[in-house]
Scaffold this active site. Structure first.
Site, PDB file in Angstrom:
ATOM      1  N   ASP A  80      28.522  16.468 -25.433  1.00 52.63           N
ATOM      2  CA  ASP A  80      29.285  17.185 -26.446  1.00 52.63           C
ATOM      3  C   ASP A  80      30.673  17.447 -25.861  1.00 52.63           C
ATOM      4  O   ASP A  80      30.863  17.407 -24.654  1.00 52.63           O
ATOM      5  CB  ASP A  80      28.580  18.491 -26.806  1.00 52.63           C
ATOM      6  CG  ASP A  80      29.130  19.115 -28.082  1.00 52.63           C
ATOM      7  OD1 ASP A  80      30.040  18.514 -28.679  1.00 52.63           O
ATOM      8  OD2 ASP A  80      28.661  20.196 -28.452  1.00 52.63           O
ATOM      9  N   ASP A 104      23.562  21.775 -24.593  1.00 52.77           N
ATOM     10  CA  ASP A 104      23.131  23.140 -24.306  1.00 52.77           C
ATOM     11  C   ASP A 104      22.770  23.943 -25.544  1.00 52.77           C
ATOM     12  O   ASP A 104      22.337  25.078 -25.425  1.00 52.77           O
ATOM     13  CB  ASP A 104      24.226  23.886 -23.536  1.00 52.77           C
ATOM     14  CG  ASP A 104      25.523  24.010 -24.329  1.00 52.77           C
ATOM     15  OD1 ASP A 104      25.624  23.401 -25.406  1.00 52.77           O
ATOM     16  OD2 ASP A 104      26.443  24.719 -23.867  1.00 52.77           O
ATOM     17  N   ASP A 107      21.471  20.220 -30.059  1.00 56.71           N
ATOM     18  CA  ASP A 107      21.370  19.090 -29.132  1.00 56.71           C
ATOM     19  C   ASP A 107      19.918  18.702 -28.835  1.00 56.71           C
ATOM     20  O   ASP A 107      19.680  17.689 -28.176  1.00 56.71           O
ATOM     21  CB  ASP A 107      22.063  19.428 -27.800  1.00 56.71           C
ATOM     22  CG  ASP A 107      23.556  19.622 -27.966  1.00 56.71           C
ATOM     23  OD1 ASP A 107      24.148  18.894 -28.780  1.00 56.71           O
ATOM     24  OD2 ASP A 107      24.124  20.504 -27.302  1.00 56.71           O
ATOM     25  N   ASN A 128       4.097 -14.556   3.878  1.00 56.42           N
ATOM     26  CA  ASN A 128       2.961 -14.603   4.800  1.00 56.42           C
ATOM     27  C   ASN A 128       1.711 -15.144   4.121  1.00 56.42           C
ATOM     28  O   ASN A 128       0.948 -15.928   4.717  1.00 56.42           O
ATOM     29  CB  ASN A 128       2.682 -13.212   5.371  1.00 56.42           C
ATOM     30  CG  ASN A 128       3.723 -12.792   6.387  1.00 56.42           C
ATOM     31  OD1 ASN A 128       4.441 -13.632   6.938  1.00 56.42           O
ATOM     32  ND2 ASN A 128       3.824 -11.502   6.643  1.00 56.42           N
ATOM     33  N   GLU A 157       0.812  -1.223   0.000  1.00 52.63           N
ATOM     34  CA  GLU A 157       0.000   0.000   0.000  1.00 52.63           C
ATOM     35  C   GLU A 157       0.844   1.271   0.000  1.00 52.63           C
ATOM     36  O   GLU A 157       0.431   2.312  -0.508  1.00 52.63           O
ATOM     37  CB  GLU A 157      -0.930   0.040   1.226  1.00 52.63           C
ATOM     38  CG  GLU A 157      -1.913  -1.112   1.326  1.00 52.63           C
ATOM     39  CD  GLU A 157      -1.346  -2.252   2.136  1.00 52.63           C
ATOM     40  OE1 GLU A 157      -2.102  -3.168   2.458  1.00 52.63           O
ATOM     41  OE2 GLU A 157      -0.133  -2.218   2.441  1.00 52.63           O
ATOM     42  N   ASP A 211       3.509  -1.524   7.385  1.00 49.86           N
ATOM     43  CA  ASP A 211       3.526  -0.398   6.454  1.00 49.86           C
ATOM     44  C   ASP A 211       4.100   0.853   7.095  1.00 49.86           C
ATOM     45  O   ASP A 211       4.906   1.568   6.483  1.00 49.86           O
ATOM     46  CB  ASP A 211       2.103  -0.109   5.946  1.00 49.86           C
ATOM     47  CG  ASP A 211       1.624  -1.153   4.951  1.00 49.86           C
ATOM     48  OD1 ASP A 211       2.472  -1.855   4.372  1.00 49.86           O
ATOM     49  OD2 ASP A 211       0.400  -1.286   4.772  1.00 49.86           O
ATOM     50  N   ASN A 263      -0.499  -5.794   9.075  1.00 48.09           N
ATOM     51  CA  ASN A 263      -0.114  -5.143   7.826  1.00 48.09           C
ATOM     52  C   ASN A 263       0.090  -3.645   8.020  1.00 48.09           C
ATOM     53  O   ASN A 263       1.024  -3.045   7.478  1.00 48.09           O
ATOM     54  CB  ASN A 263      -1.211  -5.399   6.778  1.00 48.09           C
ATOM     55  CG  ASN A 263      -0.689  -5.204   5.364  1.00 48.09           C
ATOM     56  OD1 ASN A 263       0.398  -5.648   5.047  1.00 48.09           O
ATOM     57  ND2 ASN A 263      -1.472  -4.541   4.528  1.00 48.09           N
TER      58      ASN A 263
END
Length: 914
Positions: free
Chosen positions: A380, A651, A655, A719, A337, A748, A744
């Site tokens: 470059d 830049d 490019d 589990n 979750e 969490d 649970n």
């Protein structure tokens, strides 16, 4: 005749959302109208070629608002919360809650809804904080425009840079290559102007623009012409440019027609879209695809689990719908979750820390993970590996031996050409020669360049001749002038008195040095009788070659160490440049990068290969020279098709195609506006060191996400397997639904610590890539070990509970398994951290503290008053003694499996690299 807009205050007519501009005429008609002339446009806007005054601009800004899109800003709390509800995992949880409510299992439904609320709240909090910070940091890369304005009506106009948000209709602006068009404009003057308007029309090629007034009536294009790819309507008019397009070539002066939400770019994008800064229509990143792949596999398991549990219990135990809440709880137990929360928090924290510490702004959060996953970086040469200026490497005489006098004569030529030809400033080569001569003069206590001679005349550099001449009067030599000629080797040699063999030898010497990556200039002298009349190119003959000056690109001071760091982190740097191959190779060699001649390709080589061949060749090639923009983009795409995660640092406008073709585009803050706005990450400076920091931040975030996934999924899968087995072996449910959900929820909450963890340093040495198949193979193995530990706990409970009901005592079984589950999950958190755990100054860290807290809950909750509400009870002392043995064996097996998996993963990675 109605009153014109120019006659009204501010020069505009009021309308919904702002003034009615000349662009409205184009928008209001389904067919093309007469295109207004420049004079008509200026009259309707109440402006002129000299621009608006500052008071007029302020008045119009107050009337029409800032030049920003309506979607700018952060999303609301409600919007962020609802976005969390739309997450696939959250949607499945809500469906399970509805199923629980339908069978009157209100406790299960309430706990599931609590999980959903906590997950959405935490996710909304993280995203809201990230959006606010990103909005504050966006000023660092905000665009500007060159605007012509006057302080007052009688004052002369002057150009200045303004944020694009302050532009108003009627402003006169300047456009140059690389600029983003900041608003909808009408051209006043243009020189060789072409623009990219793919964002508006989908055209891949630049479109020519011209300011010339058209004929009074423009024929409307038919549907066939529009469908054929020629942009119809306003987009096809050469006099108009629109916000969202970028200048490819040329320059222009234009007047602003529309700003803010009234531009066509804003009208084409839904203001109600995502306000997170993600570009609409952007393809999913590698990270998005990986997480989505894992998510949907798990969702299929979740949807399959309830019917599987129901059928098994009905067939073997004769239980019916009374097991549905337990089946729902088991499905919830398989759900990660916190995945959206962990992902958002890890990426947001990493992006904010990167911006504050190293001034690198991540404009799109998933790009931070892609930076960590990057294993190839294309750059470059100029400005990245080298500075944008040359330096003198060496001066040689005609025999190829070092000779400082050659540099002296070259500096005299540069100095007096600059002085006598009335040039505004020396070019880059002359400046490098003067700097080198100045440094030599300081070391030798000699006069400054040119100081030992008197300048008489100069013939400046001419692109046709490719050389320049300075005429000097040398002290002690009355009646004689010395011509010092400097320029391209071929052109100087052609003016020297040389036999063919000597000419060929000198030309070969210069060619050899050029192939080694140097720029080569020749210096020659000639004596002439003094005269008063001016010297001309006709006097440049009969010269005697004095020597050669070799120049190379100045290396970026941080490039060498940065390349070493990137190499240690498994990032291969490939150079994509438009320069000569020798120049690029010389820069690499000077930086300590060993480049084999077989690792160099030119654009001609690239053109001869198809896509499959290029993908194979690109992997083993280090330097690509003579590259045009389309070559850079094709090479980048080829590397991606070969299975690499590719970054591109650029830049310039050339490019842009490669930047878009890469997994993650990187641009410095000083890049042209179109590149900076299209990049995923923006650097304060064009420095590879900053890229190294960004890679480290991405791998930290990616390592934490990978740790969370491997820990939670392996534990949850173990589990679930154990619960399914226990449900078939026991005469009662192995755990009550409320107990499953409580367990649970505790797990969490503890796992939120992964968002604040610092992974093992080993994580920085390799790309962090989420591969669904590899992850599922890992959690399958570790989940099986966890299931075995759970089944072993059944035996412990049987031995510890003999004489007091044994496994027939449901509350003892529930309590024992609840405690064991939380303790094994705490062990998994510590032992399955990516790169294996390390102690830091004797402190457990965020994950260690969370694991200790989880263990405390597992041990204390069954004996607490809250435990009795959940149906838990105290356990016999014998159970804890036997549980220690189970946990020790479990930890040993888990550590051995982890080491084996790490070793196999490393071997597979090395094999793939080979």
């Amino acid at each position: 005749m109605p009153e014109s807009a120019a006659a009204r205050p501010g020069g505009t007519a009021r309308g919904r959302g702002g003034p009615r501009q000349v662009g409205d005429q184009v928008r209001d008609s389904p067919r093309e109208q007469d295109v207004p002339t420049v004079l008509e446009v200026l009259r309707r806007l109440g402006t002129g070629p000299r621009g608006l005054t500052e008071p007029e601009a302020e008045q119009r800004l107050a009337a029409v608002g800032p030049n920003t899109a309506p979607a700018a800003g952060t999303a609301s709390w409600a919007g962020l919360f609802l976005r969390g509800v739309r997450d696939p995992f959250t949607a499945v949880l809500l469906c399970l809650a509805l199923v629980s409510a339908a069978v009157a299992s209100w406790g299960t439904a309430c706990v599931i809804l609590a999980l959903v609320a906590v997950s959405c709240l935490l996710r909304a909090t993280g995203e809201h904080r990230s959006d606010r910070s990103a909005t504050a940091l966006r000023d660092m890369v905000s665009g500007t425009a060159t605007v012509v304005r006057r302080a007052a009506p009688g004052e002369p106009p002057r150009e200045r840079e303004l944020p694009v948000g302050e532009l108003v209709p009627g402003d006169v602006i300047r456009l140059a290559p690389g600029d983003l068009v900041p608003a909808d404009v009408r051209l006043l003057r243009a020189h060789g102007l072409t623009v990219h308007q793919a964002a508006l029309t989908g055209e891949s090629a630049p479109v020519g623009k011209d300011a010339a007034d058209p004929p009074r009536r423009v024929r409307a294009r038919g549907p066939a012409e529009v469908r054929g790819g020629v942009p119809g309507g306003a987009f096809g008019r050469p006099q108009l440019c629109f916000q969202g397009s970028g200048v490819a070539t040329g320059s222009a002066t234009a007047v602003v027609l529309e700003t803010g939400p009234r531009t066509r770019f804003s009208a084409a994008h839904d203001p109600g879209g995502d306000a997170t800064g993600t570009a609409a229509g952007r393809p999913a990143s590698a990270f998005d695809r990986s997480v989505r792949g894992v998510s949907w596999i798990l969702i299929r398991f979740m949807l399959l689990t309830p019917p599987l549990v129901l059928m098994a219990n009905a067939a073997l135990r004769g239980r019916g719908l009374e097991t549905l809440p337990f089946a729902v709880a088991v499905a919830v137990g398989l759900t990660p979750e916190m995945l959206p929360v962990i992902v958002t928090t890890c990426l947001a924290r990493g992006a904010l820390a990167l911006a504050r510490t190293h001034r690198v702004i991540v404009r799109r959060l998933p790009a931070l993970h892609d930076l960590g996953a990057m294993d190839v970086l294309c750059v470059d040469k100029t400005g990245t590996l080298t500075q944008d200026r040359p330096v003198v490497a060496e001066a040689l005489d005609a025999a190829g031996r070092p000779d400082p006098e050659v540099l002296h004569w070259a500096a005299a030529n540069a100095w007096w050409t600059l002085q006598l030809a009335d040039l505004p400033a020396p070019d880059a080569l002359d400046e490098a020669i003067l700097d080198a001569a100045q440094a030599t003069a300081r070391d030798a206590a000699a006069p400054v360049p040119g100081g030992a001679h008197d300048g008489v005349d100069a013939v400046p550099f001419d692109p046709a001749r490719r050389l320049s001449t300075a005429v000097l009067r040398t002290p002690g030599r009355l009646g004689t002038h010395t011509l010092v000629v400097k320029g391209a080797v071929e052109n100087v040699l052609d003016r020297c008195a040389l036999d063919p063999a000597e000419h060929a030898r000198l030309l070969a010497l210069a060619t050899d040095r050029a192939e080694a990556g140097h720029r080569v200039l020749a210096v020659a002298l000639a004596e002439r009788p003094a005269r008063a009349r001016p010297y001309t190119p006709a006097d440049e003959h009969g010269l005697a070659l004095r020597g050669l000056v070799l120049l190379r690109d100045a290396l970026a001071p941080t490039a060498g160490p940065a390349l070493t760091v990137l190499g240690e982190r498994g990032v291969t740097v490939k150079v994509l440049t438009g320069d000569h191959p020798g120049t690029a190779v010389r820069a690499c060699l000077d930086l300590g990068v060993d480049v084999d001649p077989g690792q160099v390709m030119t654009a001609d080589d690239v053109d001869r290969l198809d896509d499959a061949q290029l993908a194979s060749a690109a992997v083993r090639t280090a330097v690509f020279a003579r590259c045009a923009p389309e070559h850079k983009a094709r090479i980048t795409a080829a590397l991606r098709s070969a299975g690499h995660t590719v970054g591109f640092l650029g830049d310039g406008v050339n490019d842009l195609p490669a930047l878009r073709a890469a997994d993650v585009g990187i641009a410095p803050r000083g890049a042209v506006a179109a590149v900076r706005e299209g990049a995923d990450a923006v650097l304060a400076e064009k420095d590879l060191t900053a890229v190294g920091h960004a890679v480290a931040a991405g791998r930290d975030a990616g390592g934490n996400i990978a740790t969370y996934l491997r820990v939670t999924l392996s534990s949850n899968l173990g589990n679930v397997i154990a619960m399914l087995a226990a449900g078939l072996l026991l005469p009662f449910l192995p755990m009550l639904p409320a107990q499953v959900l409580a367990q649970n929820l505790c797990f969490d909450v503890a796992q939120l610590a992964f968002a604040h963890d610092r992974p093992h340093p080993a994580v920085l040495r390799r790309p962090t890539v989420l591969r669904p198949r590899e992850l599922l193979r890992l959690i399958g193995g570790f989940g099986a070990i966890n299931a075995v530990a759970d089944l072993a706990t059944f035996g412990v409970l049987f031995l510890a509970s003999r004489g007091s009901g044994g496994l027939d005592d449901a509350s003892v079984f529930h309590s024992g398994w609840f405690t064991e589950n939380l303790l094994t999950q705490a062990l998994v958190m510590v032992l399955l951290r990516v790169g294996r755990p390390t102690a830091r100054r004797g402190t457990p860290g965020a994950v260690g503290l969370a694991a200790l807290g989880l263990s405390a809950v597992g041990l204390l909750l069954p004996v607490s008053p809250l435990g009795s509400l959940l149906g838990l009870t105290a356990l016999p002392v014998t159970y804890y003694a036997l549980l220690v043995v189970v946990l020790a064996l479990y930890a040993t097996a888990l550590r051995a499996a982890s080491r084996r998996w790490e070793r196999g993963h490393r071997d597979r990675r090395e094999a793939a690299r080979v």
